[in-house]
Write an enzyme that holds these catalytic residues in place. Structure first.
Site, PDB file in Angstrom:
ATOM      1  N   ARG A   1       0.812  -1.215   0.000  1.00 10.71           N
ATOM      2  CA  ARG A   1       0.000   0.000   0.000  1.00 10.71           C
ATOM      3  C   ARG A   1       0.856   1.281   0.000  1.00 10.71           C
ATOM      4  O   ARG A   1       0.591   2.183  -0.789  1.00 10.71           O
ATOM      5  CB  ARG A   1      -0.989  -0.030   1.177  1.00 10.71           C
ATOM      6  CG  ARG A   1      -2.116  -1.047   0.957  1.00 10.71           C
ATOM      7  CD  ARG A   1      -2.964  -1.190   2.199  1.00 10.71           C
ATOM      8  NE  ARG A   1      -2.141  -1.523   3.365  1.00 10.71           N
ATOM      9  CZ  ARG A   1      -2.461  -1.233   4.614  1.00 10.71           C
ATOM     10  NH1 ARG A   1      -3.577  -0.610   4.886  1.00 10.71           N
ATOM     11  NH2 ARG A   1      -1.651  -1.587   5.598  1.00 10.71           N
TER      12      ARG A   1
ATOM     13  N   ASN B   1      -6.733  -2.514   1.999  1.00 13.74           N
ATOM     14  CA  ASN B   1      -6.721  -3.980   1.960  1.00 13.74           C
ATOM     15  C   ASN B   1      -8.128  -4.519   2.101  1.00 13.74           C
ATOM     16  O   ASN B   1      -8.868  -4.113   2.987  1.00 13.74           O
ATOM     17  CB  ASN B   1      -5.940  -4.527   3.163  1.00 13.74           C
ATOM     18  CG  ASN B   1      -4.473  -4.659   2.862  1.00 13.74           C
ATOM     19  OD1 ASN B   1      -4.067  -4.685   1.704  1.00 13.74           O
ATOM     20  ND2 ASN B   1      -3.669  -4.732   3.914  1.00 13.74           N
TER      21      ASN B   1
END
Ligand code: FE
Ligand code: MG
Ligand code: ZN
Ligand code: ZN
EC number: 6.2.-.-
Lengths: 336, 770
Positions: free
Chosen positions: B18, B36
């Site tokens: 990320r 996520n």
């Protein structure tokens, strides 16, 4: 399917045959709420008044008929007396049926009968009825003896295979594998029987000594399939596990050596004069001492205890813990 | 202004994915967010189409080192919606995700972290637990998913303000590095004897103790090692005696590749494997200058070596000049490696002199992985730390079943197939040991937990009726109320190999110790025609008698007697054994006579076509090995002897028909080796030639079948294919005959991949649900 030798070997295959073909096809399996056929215990019981009658039956074929330490006569009496004994009942009487092949030597028959009588005298049992048949010698190899034993116990005092309680101590009354290995050796000509003989003997004396003290929860005589089979049967019928100390299980040096050379596990080999029992822990030492005083119990040991685990676990000094399995008929290699 | 939703699947959690997305977006000036959703990372972006396409490509091109992208899917959203986002944000993990989450394996400490550890003045100077998003433990510290610090064993170590700053800064390489910590907030090491020893620098002291000849237990990442010096015989012998492991080779750890070069041959592909971030043990050949104690890997031409994979290991080597330390799993034989401090101290009492422990819990035990090359082809001997739980891709097989496959019995892994991914477990080990059997059951529960597998549709086990895994399969079948499928051992071997090469059909030479055959005998030298869900056994080695069953595996001279029996009289065999092999029988002459009687009377014999047993018998015949004290010992020593020799002796091969199959006459083979030995031929050359003869025999059996069936590929599976000479000979013969030869490359040749093959056969057989 055809019957194979494994169907009579005392392992899982035989269990399958018994439950699928025999139990499923018999409707009446119990009397007066006693232990019945479906319980697959050492014998059955019929509760009557203040007592329970115990019945057990066995057919005996053995090759050879005479072997170091005994003969078919001794084994057919001891085997049945022992099955009655490990139900916790005093053996009283035996019914004895013999099928003999044409041409059988009468002197040998006499030896066999005398052998039977010896066991009966020792145990205080009478042979009260019998049957004798003769068959053509091409239809029967030597002889088959079927014995049925009757015993008695006070009502409710029967020791069931399913009676183990968590915490019980497991007592084994002597060395294992003697009968199986010596017989095998004698039959195949391996020569171990020169130092070793069958342990075939009536166990009532040891059982009685234990029962007199009290706290005996379950018993079995480890015949076919050896102690591996007997201990697993006790554990699974009682819904418990066991934790055993390998070093405490007596194995004669000759049996050990023979099993090392033949690749046979002495724990899976038949015994004919031993008992395994689960007893209340607080009585264990006293019972052990009493058993050791019996002429067949000098090597008795506490070999372990009952656990909540569902497996019979054997702790070995070098190899750690392993599960002691009930044997199947023929082992297949598994070590890669 | 366009808007798109991008879903990325793969190993994208716990790998710095990320923040990497964040940096790519920032660089392109794209707004939106990333978060996520379990195994999927969801990215919503707005920008012009070209930038979004660049962005999407960069996701793959600039991915973080330990991530693995399986797919990137773009979905364009409503065109005319007005700008919604202000900048780019990383959102919290959504907890109500569905689907399985692929957790990355443990990764060796990265160079950047090691620079910090070695830099005086850095706040992580000399700190053994230094980690970042690119490195450190993963699988071994995870309790549950999603992978966040509070579901790992790092939960007990709240981040200090400095660490928290790094953890929360998307520009920092420790942004959401769940295992990050520092001397202020993280775990610590300490030294134990009976009690804790106060020490300024326990690692330095540990190195000194090792160099003084002590045996240490060192708790590391996925487990504990027993560690000893390698340059002197005494510590190694001491360790051997204490473990009762007199011959089994010990793996070593060396500080760097150049040191390894000083005692071993390292091919470039081996160097690459050593340095890979998976950091497996690599089996290397000892070189001519080999100077470590011969006791490290007695009577073998090779040894297993690995490089440090945690800062703790690196630090250990900074305090010593030792070229290598023994680093062997700390366990009692066959039992699981110890991971709990108290267990380590109690159970290794009398084995280790000191203990170097730490206070971070090992959640998942994970033994070191071991690889070996045959030519340039790698195979796993053990696929565990550094690789598990990365799944195998089953998406080619059309199935939506959840399959749990339990493997064989001794060298067990299990496999869990879910949503087209097959998660092969860490090394479990010998399930005949009760502790290991329990470990198997706990590891199954844990794997089902971290993959969110709620139910199982098929449980798979071996055909062997007595395996503990077979019994467990039946229990699990009842628990999950699902069918139990039994898969033949060598069918499973072949299936695992087919997966490495994406093949539907080939001829497999399955050569190993033993696998329960469909006919109830012990197979192990089989030519299998593999075609997916089904197989045919089309040729094999000659069935031989094993007098005393498994006892022959321990005492190979018994096997030799069994193999000679068809050709020699009992008297000749007894005489031969008495004269030349008496010391190979613990009970001497009596035992030899008993075995002869067993063979005569057909007493307690079982039949086997095992290649392993043939190699064992050859090792016995050449007086190389008379007792097996560890798995594969006789065959490994045969290989090492053969490595010194040349293939100069002609060992004729005889292939005959038996029950409609070609079989290689191994009795004739061993008798011809025996004759040449009696003629005084050099043992090394004989070992080499005998091994080659077995290889040629297997290859020829396979070629005959391949030509008859019109199949163009022949493969090799089973533990025998770890043997480099055998693998290479078979490859040569097969390729000379014009066929392709395939070997394992991403799975175990041995039983470690049996569960994978079982799962595959189940998927092919049972196919789609509903
Ligand atoms: Fe195998
Ligand atoms: Mg009973
Ligand atoms: Zn790092
Ligand atoms: Zn910190």
């Amino acid at each position: 399917m055809k019957i194979g030798m494994s169907h009579g070997a005392g392992g899982e295959i035989m269990q399958g045959l018994i439950s699928d073909i025999i139990l499923d096809n018999i409707k009446n399996k119990t009397v007066n709420g006693g232990v019945g056929l479906a319980d697959l215990d050492d014998g059955a019981t019929i509760p009557l008044g203040e007592n329970e009658i115990v019945i057990s039956t066995d057919s005996h074929t053995i090759d050879p008929l005479f072997f170091p330490g005994g003969d078919i006569g001794r084994i057919s009496m001891a085997g049945t007396v022992n099955d009655v004994s490990v139900m916790g009942a005093r053996p009283l009487a035996i019914a004895n049926a013999m099928v003999i092949s044409e041409g059988f030597d009468v002197d040998e028959l006499e030896r066999i009968i005398k052998s039977m009588d010896e066991v009966c005298q020792e145990t205080g049992v009478a042979i009260v009825t019998g049957d004798t048949k003769v068959m053509e010698n091409d239809k029967l190899d030597k002889m088959i003896i079927s014995t049925t034993g009757i015993g008695i116990a006070p009502k409710g005092a029967i020791t069931r295979d399913s009676g183990l309680e968590v915490g019980d101590k497991i007592i084994l009354t002597g060395s294992v594998g003697d009968h199986g290995i010596s017989l095998m050796s004698y039959r195949e000509g391996f020569g171990f029987e020169t130092d070793l003989k069958s342990d075939v003997a009536p166990v009532w004396g040891m059982v009685e000594a234990a029962l007199d003290i009290g706290g005996v929860h379950a018993m079995k005589d480890p015949t076919r399939g050896g102690i591996a089979n007997a201990l697993n049967e006790l554990a699974s019928k009682s819904g418990v596990g066991m934790f055993l100390d390998d070093e405490k299980i007596p194995v004669k040096r000759e049996v050990h050596a023979a099993s090392e050379m033949l690749g046979i596990d002495p724990y899976e080999v038949a015994n004919e004069g031993k008992v395994v029992m689960g007893v209340a822990p607080e009585k264990a030492d006293e019972i052990l001492e009493a058993i050791r005083k019996n002429k067949y119990g000098g090597e008795a040991q506490i070999i372990g205890e009952v656990t909540t685990d569902k497996h019979v676990i054997l702790e070995t000094s070098l190899g750690g813990k392993r599960i002691l399995e009930a044997p199947i008929a023929d082992p297949v290699p598994r070590v890669c | 202004m366009k808007k798109a939703r991008i879903l990325v699947q793969g190993i994208v959690q716990g790998v710095g994915f990320r923040p990497n997305v964040y940096r790519i977006a920032k660089a392109l000036g794209i707004n939106g967010y990333v978060r996520n959703l379990g195994n999927v990372v969801e990215i919503v972006v707005e920008g012009n189409e070209k930038d979004i396409m660049t962005f999407s490509n960069d996701l793959k091109l600039k991915k973080p080192p330990i991530s693995k992208i399986d797919s990137v899917k773009i979905e364009w959203l409503d065109e005319d919606s007005s700008p919604e986002f202000n900048g780019f944000q990383i959102l919290e993990s959504s907890s109500n995700f569905s689907g399985s989450s692929v957790i990355p394996p443990d990764v060796a400490t990265c160079d950047r972290c090691m620079e910090e550890v070695m830099l005086a003045g850095d706040r992580r100077y000399l700190y053994p637990f230094t980690a970042c998003t690119d490195c450190g433990p993963r699988f071994t510290v995870i309790n549950a998913i999603p992978y966040d610090r509070d579901r790992t064993s790092m939960e007990e170590f709240p981040l200090c303000p400095d660490c928290l700053d790094e953890y929360q800064d998307p520009e920092d390489r420790r942004y959401h590095a769940e295992a990050t910590c520092c001397p202020v907030c993280g775990p610590e090491v300490f030294l134990y004897r009976e009690d804790r020893i106060e020490s300024e620098n326990p690692i330095k002291e540990a190195a000194q103790l090792l160099d003084e000849g002590n045996v240490l237990a060192i708790k590391g990442i996925g487990g504990t090692h027993l560690v000893a010096s390698t340059t002197d015989d005494l510590p190694v012998i001491k360790l051997r005696e204490r473990l009762g492991r007199m011959n089994q080779p010990f793996a070593c750890m060396s500080p760097d590749v150049s040191t390894i070069y000083s005692f071993a041959e390292v091919a470039d592909y081996e160097e690459k494997a050593l340095l890979s971030r998976n950091r497996p043990i690599v089996v290397l050949k000892k070189n001519v200058d080999y100077y470590l104690s011969p006791q490290v890997a007695p009577d073998l031409h090779n040894l297993g070596v690995m490089l440090p994979y945690s800062a703790l290991h690196h630090l250990l080597f900074t305090y010593t000049d030792a070229p290598a330390y023994i680093m062997t799993s700390a366990n009692m034989p066959g039992e699981p490696m110890l991971t709990q401090n108290q267990d380590i101290i109690n159970k290794l009492d009398g084995v280790a002199d000191y203990y170097l422990l730490h206070n971070r819990e090992i959640v998942n035990r994970c033994d070191d992985s071991v690889v070996r090359f045959r030519g340039g082809d790698m195979a796993f001997i053990r696929r565990s730390r550094g690789y598990v739980p990365e799944p195998y891709d089953f998406s080619n097989i059309n199935t939506d079943l959840n399959v749990l496959a339990l493997g064989p019995e001794i060298d067990v892994t299990f496999s869990l197939l879910k949503e087209g991914k097959c998660y092969v477990s860490q090394h479990i080990g010998d399930t005949t040991k009760y502790e290991t059997f329990l470990y198997l059951q706990r590891a199954i529960d844990h794997m089902m937990g971290i993959t969110r597998a709620q139910n199982i549709d098929v449980v798979v086990c071996d055909l062997h009726p007595q395996f503990f895994t077979t019994k467990l399969a039946h229990e699990l079948g009842e628990k999950f109320n699902c069918p139990v499928l039994k898969v033949q051992h060598h069918h499973a071997h072949a299936a695992a190999l087919s997966l490495d090469w994406e093949l539907d059909e080939f001829i497999c030479i399955a050569a190993d110790g033993v696998g329960y055959g469909a006919d109830g005998s012990a197979w192990g030298g089989e030519i299998i025609h593999y075609h997916g869900a089904e197989y045919d056994r089309v040729a094999s080695l000659m069935p031989q008698e094993m007098p005393g069953g498994d006892l022959t595996t321990r005492y190979p001279a018994r096997m030799m007697m069994g193999m000679l029996h068809p050709l020699y009289s009992t008297e000749e065999i007894v005489d031969l054994m008495k004269t030349h092999y008496l010391d190979y029988f613990p009970h001497r002459l009596k035992e030899i006579e008993i075995i002869a009687t067993q063979l005569e009377k057909n007493f307690n014999l079982t039949k086997t076509t095992s290649t392993g047993r043939v190699l064992d018998a050859l090792a016995a015949c050449l007086k190389i090995c008379g007792e097996r004290t560890y798995e594969g010992e006789c065959a490994m020593k045969l290989e090492s002897t053969a490595y010194q020799g040349e293939d100069t002796l002609e060992i004729p091969l005889k292939i005959t028909r038996k029950e409609g199959m070609n079989v290689l006459n191994t009795s004739q083979l061993i008798s011809s080796v025996l004759k040449k030995k009696m003629d005084g031929m050099p043992l090394e050359d004989l070992a080499c030639s005998a091994q080659k003869a077995v290889s040629r025999g297997l290859a020829e059996l396979a070629i005959k079948v391949a030509s008859k069936k019109g199949v163009d590929t022949i493969g090799g599976s089973g533990g025998v294919f770890y043997n480099e000479a055998i693998s290479m000979t078979i490859k040569e013969v097969v390729e000379d005959a014009g066929y392709n030869f395939i070997q394992h490359k991403n799975s175990c040749a041995g039983d470690g991949s049996v569960s994978l093959g079982q799962a595959m056969v189940a998927a092919l057989k049972c196919g789609k649900q509903s």
